[in-house]
Enzyme design. Structure first.
Site, short mmCIF file in Angstrom:
data_model
loop_
_atom_site.label_atom_id
_atom_site.label_comp_id
_atom_site.label_asym_id
_atom_site.label_seq_id
_atom_site.Cartn_x
_atom_site.Cartn_y
_atom_site.Cartn_z
N ASN A 184 -22.80 -66.85 -109.88
CA ASN A 184 -22.23 -68.20 -110.00
C ASN A 184 -23.11 -69.13 -109.17
O ASN A 184 -23.05 -69.09 -107.94
CB ASN A 184 -20.78 -68.17 -109.50
CG ASN A 184 -20.17 -69.56 -109.44
OD1 ASN A 184 -20.75 -70.53 -109.93
ND2 ASN A 184 -18.99 -69.65 -108.84
N TRP A 185 -23.89 -69.92 -109.87
CA TRP A 185 -24.83 -70.80 -109.15
C TRP A 185 -24.14 -72.00 -108.50
O TRP A 185 -24.75 -72.74 -107.75
CB TRP A 185 -25.93 -71.29 -110.12
CG TRP A 185 -26.86 -70.23 -110.60
CD1 TRP A 185 -26.81 -68.88 -110.32
CD2 TRP A 185 -28.01 -70.40 -111.45
NE1 TRP A 185 -27.84 -68.22 -110.95
CE2 TRP A 185 -28.59 -69.14 -111.64
CE3 TRP A 185 -28.59 -71.51 -112.07
CZ2 TRP A 185 -29.74 -68.95 -112.42
CZ3 TRP A 185 -29.73 -71.33 -112.86
CH2 TRP A 185 -30.30 -70.06 -113.03
N LYS A 186 -22.89 -72.24 -108.85
CA LYS A 186 -22.14 -73.41 -108.35
C LYS A 186 -22.96 -74.69 -108.59
O LYS A 186 -23.68 -74.77 -109.57
CB LYS A 186 -21.77 -73.19 -106.88
CG LYS A 186 -21.05 -71.85 -106.68
CD LYS A 186 -20.40 -71.69 -105.34
CE LYS A 186 -19.71 -70.35 -105.28
NZ LYS A 186 -18.99 -70.13 -104.05
N HIS A 224 -11.83 -70.68 -110.68
CA HIS A 224 -12.56 -70.37 -109.45
C HIS A 224 -11.88 -71.07 -108.28
O HIS A 224 -11.33 -72.15 -108.41
CB HIS A 224 -14.03 -70.84 -109.57
CG HIS A 224 -14.84 -70.37 -108.41
ND1 HIS A 224 -14.88 -71.06 -107.23
CD2 HIS A 224 -15.59 -69.26 -108.24
CE1 HIS A 224 -15.65 -70.38 -106.37
NE2 HIS A 224 -16.09 -69.29 -106.96
N GLU A 272 -12.88 -72.76 -105.88
CA GLU A 272 -13.27 -74.15 -105.59
C GLU A 272 -12.64 -75.12 -106.58
O GLU A 272 -12.37 -76.27 -106.25
CB GLU A 272 -14.81 -74.24 -105.58
CG GLU A 272 -15.37 -73.61 -104.30
CD GLU A 272 -16.60 -72.77 -104.50
OE1 GLU A 272 -17.35 -72.98 -105.47
OE2 GLU A 272 -16.84 -71.88 -103.65
N GLU A 286 -11.53 -62.86 -105.54
CA GLU A 286 -12.36 -63.55 -104.56
C GLU A 286 -11.47 -64.09 -103.44
O GLU A 286 -10.87 -65.18 -103.58
CB GLU A 286 -13.10 -64.72 -105.22
CG GLU A 286 -14.03 -64.30 -106.33
CD GLU A 286 -15.17 -65.31 -106.53
OE1 GLU A 286 -16.31 -64.94 -106.27
OE2 GLU A 286 -14.90 -66.45 -106.90
N GLY A 301 -18.61 -67.87 -99.21
CA GLY A 301 -19.57 -68.75 -98.54
C GLY A 301 -19.46 -68.76 -97.03
O GLY A 301 -20.04 -69.61 -96.36
N SER A 320 -19.25 -63.56 -100.38
CA SER A 320 -20.34 -63.15 -99.49
C SER A 320 -20.93 -61.79 -99.86
O SER A 320 -21.24 -60.99 -98.97
CB SER A 320 -19.88 -63.17 -98.02
OG SER A 320 -19.51 -64.49 -97.65
N GLY A 350 -22.16 -65.60 -105.36
CA GLY A 350 -22.48 -67.02 -105.22
C GLY A 350 -23.88 -67.19 -104.64
O GLY A 350 -24.89 -67.02 -105.34
N GLY A 351 -23.96 -67.48 -103.35
CA GLY A 351 -25.22 -67.82 -102.69
C GLY A 351 -26.37 -66.86 -102.99
O GLY A 351 -27.49 -67.29 -103.26
P1 13P Z 1 -20.58 -66.52 -102.08
O1 13P Z 1 -21.20 -65.27 -102.63
O2 13P Z 1 -21.57 -67.61 -101.78
O3 13P Z 1 -19.66 -66.24 -100.93
O4 13P Z 1 -19.65 -67.14 -103.24
C1 13P Z 1 -18.76 -66.30 -103.89
C2 13P Z 1 -18.21 -67.01 -105.07
O5 13P Z 1 -17.44 -67.94 -104.94
C3 13P Z 1 -18.67 -66.58 -106.41
O6 13P Z 1 -17.91 -67.17 -107.41
#
Ligand code: 13P
Length: 253
Positions: A9-11, A97, A99, A169, A175, A215, A236-237
């Site tokens: 997930n590149w956000k 998600h 967020e 999650e 994050g 993470s 994510g990251g």
């Molecule tokens: P991180 O891997 O950056 O913690 O993000 C997880 C996430 O929200 C994937 O959808």
């Protein structure tokens, strides 16, 4: 029996050029792994979806959207529909998600409409669920996850739900560099699978893939994946760096 499923997930990150460069590197360096041993998908921002679909042409890496709207078309300024996502070559769609729940304010009802329209429109939803830190500390993890799963899938038959991937999650692990321990992840994944068995049947519960997200890094991916009910990872990251994401894909095999 459940094929591992790693999604990135590149956000709200990357630009046009870096999106295409990253997609091309992932495509060339995951040959022989993606699809055969592990399902791989990446979820870029809407505006780069088409370029990424093109960059991945001929590869086994699928593309997903980070969100969608549940109406197929009409006066919904700024929204993107499932038929549009399908039209440009998306396979998956994240729904709910954390967020979107906690920053944008999406409700379980809206998320359910999105999951339903994704399935009916031929996209495979990844329904994200998970508790906040204060909810975990108040021992409400199971209550929150139950609500997210039950309300997210409300009104859907077992046959339709078989198209869904669940992503657990925990919000406190997203994050933050704090990862759920493999045991903490396994406990909640096991709980979700039992919940699905109660809601539908044992066979469906055994078939549905449950990803862990929060993470995930090359250093913890294999241990998380070693848990019985952890069937994949939502990253994510670390999905923004080719080396890290490729290492995570390999750790999931
Ligand atoms: P991180 O891997 O950056 O913690 O993000 C997880 C996430 O929200 C994937 O959808």
């Amino acid at each position: 029996m459940r094929k591992p499923f790693v999604a990135g997930n590149w956000k709200m990150n990357m630009d046009g050029r870096s999106s295409v460069d990253l997609a091309k590197r992932l495509a060339s360096e995951s040959v022989g792994i993606a699809d055969q041993k592990v399902t791989v998908a990446i979820c870029p921002p809407f505006v780069y979806l088409q370029a990424v679909v093109k960059a991945l042409d001929g590869s086994s890496i699928a593309v997903g959207a980070q969100d969608s709207y549940f109406e197929p078309n009409g006066a919904f300024t700024g929204e993107i529909s499932i038929p549009m996502l399908k039209d440009i070559g998306c396979t998956y769609c994240l729904c709910g998600h954390s967020e979107r729940r906690h920053v944008i304010g999406e409700t379980d009802e809206l998320i359910n409409q999105k999951v339903t329209s994704a399935i009916n429109g031929g996209l495979l939803p990844i329904l994200c669920v998970g508790e906040l830190l204060n909810e975990r500390e108040a021992s409400k993890t199971e209550e929150v996850v139950t609500r997210h799963v039950k309300e997210g899938l409300a009104g859907l038959s077992a046959e339709k739900v078989s198209a869904v991937t669940i992503a657990y999650e925990p919000v406190w692990a997203i994050g933050t560099g704090l990862t759920a321990t493999p045991q903490q992840a396994q406990e909640v994944h096991d709980f979700i699978r039992k919940l699905l068995a109660q809601m539908y049947d044992e066979q469906l519960a055994q078939e549905i893939r449950i990803q862990y997200g929060g993470s995930v890094k090359p250093g913890n991916a294999a241990e998380l994946m070693s848990q019985k009910d952890v069937d994949g990872l939502l990253v994510g990251g670390a999905s923004l760096k080719a080396d890290d994401f490729l290492a995570i894909i390999k750790a999931a095999v």
